[in-house]
Design a protein around this motif. Sequence first.
Motif, PDB file in Angstrom:
ATOM      1  N   TRP A 112      -6.267   0.001  -9.873  1.00 54.68           N
ATOM      2  CA  TRP A 112      -5.866  -0.960  -8.985  1.00 54.68           C
ATOM      3  C   TRP A 112      -4.949  -1.932 -10.302  1.00 54.68           C
ATOM      4  O   TRP A 112      -3.840  -2.659 -10.557  1.00 54.68           O
ATOM      5  CB  TRP A 112      -6.671  -1.972  -8.796  1.00 54.68           C
ATOM      6  N   GLU A 131      -2.504  -0.569 -12.118  1.00 60.60           N
ATOM      7  CA  GLU A 131      -1.108  -0.522 -11.284  1.00 60.60           C
ATOM      8  C   GLU A 131      -0.648  -1.893 -11.671  1.00 60.60           C
ATOM      9  O   GLU A 131       0.462  -2.482 -11.473  1.00 60.60           O
ATOM     10  CB  GLU A 131      -1.071  -0.091  -9.911  1.00 60.60           C
ATOM     11  N   PRO A 164       1.808  -4.815  -3.942  1.00 64.93           N
ATOM     12  CA  PRO A 164       1.989  -3.802  -3.657  1.00 64.93           C
ATOM     13  C   PRO A 164       1.234  -3.187  -4.597  1.00 64.93           C
ATOM     14  O   PRO A 164       0.799  -1.584  -4.587  1.00 64.93           O
ATOM     15  CB  PRO A 164       3.114  -3.810  -4.536  1.00 64.93           C
ATOM     16  N   LYS A 207      -0.477   1.116  -4.528  1.00 67.08           N
ATOM     17  CA  LYS A 207       0.272   1.878  -5.096  1.00 67.08           C
ATOM     18  C   LYS A 207      -1.274   2.684  -5.482  1.00 67.08           C
ATOM     19  O   LYS A 207      -1.369   4.038  -5.691  1.00 67.08           O
ATOM     20  CB  LYS A 207       1.191   1.057  -6.353  1.00 67.08           C
ATOM     21  N   ARG A 227      -2.432   6.625  -4.713  1.00 65.41           N
ATOM     22  CA  ARG A 227      -2.701   7.736  -5.452  1.00 65.41           C
ATOM     23  C   ARG A 227      -4.500   8.676  -5.573  1.00 65.41           C
ATOM     24  O   ARG A 227      -4.415   9.211  -5.640  1.00 65.41           O
ATOM     25  CB  ARG A 227      -2.276   7.446  -6.968  1.00 65.41           C
TER      26      ARG A 227
END
Length: 211
Positions: free
Chosen positions: A19, A22, A189, A193, A197
């Motif tokens: 996290w 990202e 977001p 994401k 993954r």
Amino acid sequence: MAGIEFYTNPMSRSQIIRWMLEEVGEPYEEHILTYGPEMKSDAYLAINPMGKVPAIRHDGKVVTECAAICAYLAEAFPEKGLAPKPEERADYYRWMFFAAGPVEQAITANSMGWVPEGPQKEGTVGFGSYERTVNAFETAFDGKDFAAGDRFTAADVYVGSQIIWGLQFGTLPKKPGFEAYAARLTDRPAYLKAKARDGELIAAMQAAEAN
């Protein structure tokens, strides 16, 4: 090769760092390690002598421990706005390391059924008691939306992960402050994401085991 190498297993606290990566938005190279011999191999022990994930390597330097990695990445990429502003530093460091210290200890002890009995034993352990720690933790969000103030920072990746997981798995009570805070994070977001993954990797691992 990406400037950041990420050593991970998706079924671990490595999800916190996925996290964070990202949120940072810089390219990174993932190394998926399995539990057992691979994670305890000489090659990986040279990176993390604890033989556990997560770890990152950036500019030739290794960083381990989730809170430390979050803080490091925020400072390594200041243009991303994830490090604290001067007026945010007190709450940023206070609650990130409160989550990494007393909260982690209290949740582990409570899960194991270890209960300090009496003031003397409570004074010996760093968290005092599970209930006191949880009540103190909820005050992190008194009068503000995020750990360091009114905006999202790297502290929210670590603090938020503790609370999101705690609510999901029942290791933290469903207090209004926790639930409202978690709701502010789980539609980000970068969070979505990262979860997607890791979800892909977990599904692939489970499929491989089934075969």
